[in-house]
Every structure is written in C-alpha cells, then in structure tokens.
Write an enzyme that holds these catalytic residues in place. Sequence first.
Site, PDB file in Angstrom:
ATOM      1  CD  GLN A 330      -2.801  -1.422   0.439  1.00 47.44           C
ATOM      2  OE1 GLN A 330      -3.140  -0.092  -0.142  1.00 47.44           O
ATOM      3  NE2 GLN A 330      -3.466  -2.430   0.512  1.00 47.44           N
ATOM      4  CG  ASP A 428      -7.304  -5.428  -0.268  1.00 48.52           C
ATOM      5  OD1 ASP A 428      -8.366  -4.927  -0.806  1.00 48.52           O
ATOM      6  OD2 ASP A 428      -6.230  -4.904   0.263  1.00 48.52           O
ATOM      7  CB  CYS A 455      -9.762   0.434  -3.053  1.00 47.76           C
ATOM      8  SG  CYS A 455      -9.470  -0.366  -4.477  1.00 47.76           S
TER       9      CYS A 455
HETATM   10  N1  SAH Z   1      -4.414  -6.875   0.259  1.00 47.51           N
HETATM   11  C1  SAH Z   1      -3.761  -6.823  -0.300  1.00 47.51           C
HETATM   12  C2  SAH Z   1      -3.422  -6.695  -1.498  1.00 47.51           C
HETATM   13  C3  SAH Z   1      -4.740  -5.669  -2.424  1.00 47.51           C
HETATM   14  S1  SAH Z   1      -4.475  -5.548  -3.738  1.00 47.51           S
HETATM   15  C4  SAH Z   1      -2.760  -5.796   0.575  1.00 47.51           C
HETATM   16  O1  SAH Z   1      -3.361  -4.947   1.455  1.00 47.51           O
HETATM   17  O2  SAH Z   1      -1.734  -5.030   0.236  1.00 47.51           O
HETATM   18  C5  SAH Z   1      -5.358  -6.463  -4.410  1.00 47.51           C
HETATM   19  C6  SAH Z   1      -5.167  -7.439  -5.148  1.00 47.51           C
HETATM   20  O3  SAH Z   1      -6.114  -8.538  -5.672  1.00 47.51           O
HETATM   21  C7  SAH Z   1      -3.406  -7.356  -6.138  1.00 47.51           C
HETATM   22  O4  SAH Z   1      -2.840  -8.067  -5.330  1.00 47.51           O
HETATM   23  C8  SAH Z   1      -4.552  -8.311  -7.626  1.00 47.51           C
HETATM   24  O5  SAH Z   1      -2.741  -8.794  -7.578  1.00 47.51           O
HETATM   25  C9  SAH Z   1      -5.424  -9.005  -6.707  1.00 47.51           C
HETATM   26  N2  SAH Z   1      -6.129  -9.642  -7.154  1.00 47.51           N
HETATM   27  C10 SAH Z   1      -7.016  -9.107  -8.943  1.00 47.51           C
HETATM   28  N3  SAH Z   1      -8.053  -9.941  -9.244  1.00 47.51           N
HETATM   29  C11 SAH Z   1      -7.677 -10.873  -8.221  1.00 47.51           C
HETATM   30  C12 SAH Z   1      -7.921 -12.251  -8.335  1.00 47.51           C
HETATM   31  N4  SAH Z   1      -9.261 -12.207  -9.343  1.00 47.51           N
HETATM   32  N5  SAH Z   1      -8.090 -13.343  -7.033  1.00 47.51           N
HETATM   33  C13 SAH Z   1      -7.343 -12.492  -6.237  1.00 47.51           C
HETATM   34  N6  SAH Z   1      -6.664 -11.916  -6.668  1.00 47.51           N
HETATM   35  C14 SAH Z   1      -6.795 -11.182  -7.724  1.00 47.51           C
END
Ligand code: SAH
Length: 498
Positions: A330, A428, A455
């Site tokens: 983040q 998330d 978000c």
């Molecule tokens: N929870 C983490 C990242 C959140 S960002 C944190 O707080 O840092 C959202 C993440 O979801 C990204 O890393 C992206 O690569 C992943 N993502 C996107 N589509 C997805 C899906 N269908 N299944 C699982 N992960 C996914």
Amino acid sequence: MTENSPKKRAYAQKNSNSSGKKPFYGKKFDPRKSGQRQDPHFDGVDVHVDQNFPLTIKRLGINGEGIGYFKRKIVFVPGALPNEVAVVRVTEVEPKYIAARVLKIREKSPNRVKPMDEFATEVGGFELEHMTYPAQLAFKKDVLVQSLEKFQPRGWSDYDLRDTIGMENPYEYRNKAQFPVRKIGKKLSVGMYKRSSHDLVDLPIVHTQDPVTMKVLRTIRELLDKLSVSIYNEDKNHGTVKTIVVRVSHTTGEVQLTFVTNTDGFPGDTALITAINQALPEVTGIFQNFNPGRTSLVWGDETIKLWGKDYIEETVMGKTFQLSPRAFMQLNYTQMAVVYKEALAALDLTHADKLVDAYAGVGTIGLSLADKVGEVRGMEIIPEAVDDANINAKINHIANAQYEIGTAEELFPKWQSEGWLADALVVDPPRTGLDTALRREILRTKPEKFVYISCNASTLARDLVDLTKAYKVDYIQSIDMFPQTARWEGVVKLTRRD
Ligand code: SAH
C-alpha cells in the site's frame, strides 16, 4: 474502460442523483424514426464547445469534480466546489453530459483553499487539493452515500456510515514515486503527465510524496543529466531510461531504486551507480526493468539487480515484510495500518478460526493476523507476490499460513469443496470488486466472520446488493488512504443474518 472514463462517470452520476428527481436529458430523439439527417446526439439542449455561462455548483461527483446543471443537463466542472457560482467554458458536449472548465469563480466556497501544489489542476491525482481537509473527509463519506443510493443494497439507508478517518498530516504520505523521464528540448524533466496528454511536467516538489522519494528523484535527475545518460525519446522510440521508480521503507528509511528502460543494455550504468552510491547513501538497492517500445504499461516482465540488496523491509503490525521491486505494498503506510486494525477489530477472531485472506498481495493482512487464528490461507493471481507471501510467512516464523496462486473465485470454492471451511473471510479486491462466482460461493457457505476492504465505493455497493441477502452491514468505516485525491477506501463489517 476505467472508473474515470467520462462515459461511465456520466452514467454513475445520472444514477446517483441525490435530489431524488429524475435528471432530464432533453427531448427524446430517435433517428431511426425521424428519417431526417439530424445530429443523432442532439438532445434539445443547445450548447457548443467554447460557450461560456455562469453555473451554480450543486455538489461533487464521485471523481471530485463540481456538478451543476445547464438547462437541466449535467455539467462536470473539475476544480469547482459545491455552492460556488462560476463562469465556465464548455470543453466537451456529449449526449449525456457537458464538460467545462472554470474561467472565474464569482462566489467562492468557504471550503476553498489554495492548493499546496501549484500544478494540482494540471496533472491527475490532486483532484481535491483546493478543498479544506475536513471537507475532503466529508466528501469521501458522501461518495459512499452516492454509491449506496445508486445500487440500493438491502437496508442501505440505515447503515452506520462512520466518519472518514483522516490523517494528521494529509501530505507526504506516498512511499513510492513512479515518474517518467523525458528530455524536452535541452531540459531533462522528471514528473507527471498533464491530464489526458503526453506532456510531461517537471516536478521538483510534490507535497503528497514522501520527501525522501522526491530528494532521490531530483538527485537522480541531476546525475542523469551530468553523466549524459541516454534518455528515452517516445517520438523516435529510442534511448534508454523511461521511468524512475523510487520506493522508501517507512520502517528503515532504505530506498529501492528501479530504472525502467527501453533498451536491454544500460550504457553508462556503472558510472551512474558509483555516483548514486556517493550522493545517496539511503539507496540500498538499484534495479533495471526492461520494458521496450511504446506502451502504456510502466513495467516490463524482466527485472535485474544492478547493485545492492534484493529487498527493502517494511514492518507491518509487528511483522516484517521483504519487498522486491515489483512486490505490491500500500502506498500510504500510516493509513494502511489503520485499515488493517479496522479489519482486525471487525473480525473478532479466535484461535480456532480458519481465516481466508483473499486478494492477498504479499500476504500483509493474513500474516499480521496469523497469530490470532488457527490457520490462514490466502490467494493472489500474481505468482511473485505469492512467493513473497510464503517467504514472508517463513521469515516471521509463521507456520500456520500458506498462500496459493490463483483467483479468489476459483480457490475459495475449491478449498470449501475439499472440506476446508472458512470461519473468517477478508476480501480486499481491486477496483473491479468481487467476481460473481465468489459472491455466489460466499452466499452458499456463509463464513461467520466477514470483512470487506474496498477501494471503490461503487463496486462495493454493487456487491452489497448480493451479499446482503445473507449478511447485514454492521457499519462501513471510510478511511482516507489518498488525501488530496478523490479516491475512497473503506472497511465493511458484515454479520450473518441467521
Ligand atoms: N491485500 C493486499 C493487496 C490488495 S490489492 C494488501 O493489502 O496489500 C488487490 C490484489 O488482488 C492485487 O495484488 C491483485 O493482484 C490481486 N487480484 C486481482 N484479481 C484477483 C483475483 N481475481 N483473485 C485473487 N487476487 C486477485
């Protein structure tokens, strides 16, 4: 199409008219019936580009732009604030909306302030910098209200919508700078593009950036210039350095530096590295990412280390995370901790719980909660991030967490069908929200404890339409992750209905 595209924006606004009245888009005109050679877009509102008129701003739209009505047609005016009267000039006329820019503010809002960044109206990412911070926080709660009004999930008007948690100092929060480099005439510019253009604005000071990131960027700019390092030329599609990526660890102060290059080789890199080592001791790792040609993607697939450490480290809720150049973290360290604490408080975990960390990134959420539960499983689509998550589990001596490569919509049902039943779920997702298949599975299996970190208020509200069939919304806590921008973030506590 992204959330910011004007067409989608007009749609979103149209469907979230808070006055309750149906907005009017002019006389109905059906070119198939008329048989006339008439402009199919003509909607009865006679207005043209470059026309000026005074406009009263009624409210802010979800992208932070002022909204007014000209002959009952919606007008978007970036930079104008509610209750202001502005003289505006039309820049775009579309069937469903008009876009305009401010020529003069006749009546000023008491919430108007001078933006700290003088280029705020020119480049993206500073949509609210002309507004007092309390008004920004109120706006972010209103974005959520607008989205709930549009989608109307069950019980929405009674949700406990908590006041946005802001930052004490809503500046200097971005721990990463990813700025293109170009030579314009003789001048080497490092900065951001003007909105919807390819004109790069050289930016010596950016108040939302961690000052360390700016110091490193500006010094690198001097060194590139002094050593005449080859810079990418987009028109000719030749030259080397395209983008500089600087990331600072909040915990250690160490800086990771990546040069994104057009060429495979990096002429002059040895001299450059020596100069960086002398001028910037905070830089502990230097990388090259190869991303050839004209492309809108910042990063290519191949990253090599030129010098120094493989990782920088960041501590999150007492756990250490190693970050390689591509690993996601983040951007706002302070508010990230607020989000994770809110998620923890909303989950009420016990040592018997099986927790799913969906959309895990490098596992920051699941790993920081691992010692509160029996077991953690997480999934993420980017293989490097999953590797990092598993490495991060190891270096923190966490034995009860594992991360897998795959989508949440595939792996969550798979684990359940194998008999591994989740008691607690944190999602998330990116701005697109939850996949239908995942929502269906959540409704089928109904994990007892459920937190949705979002978000994007719009896709959250959409997803809640489904999720509230089995859950009620206890509260939604908005958190300001991106001060001075229109971006919203929030944590939703959901409780099973039965
Ligand atoms: N929870 C983490 C990242 C959140 S960002 C944190 O707080 O840092 C959202 C993440 O979801 C990204 O890393 C992206 O690569 C992943 N993502 C996107 N589509 C997805 C899906 N269908 N299944 C699982 N992960 C996914």
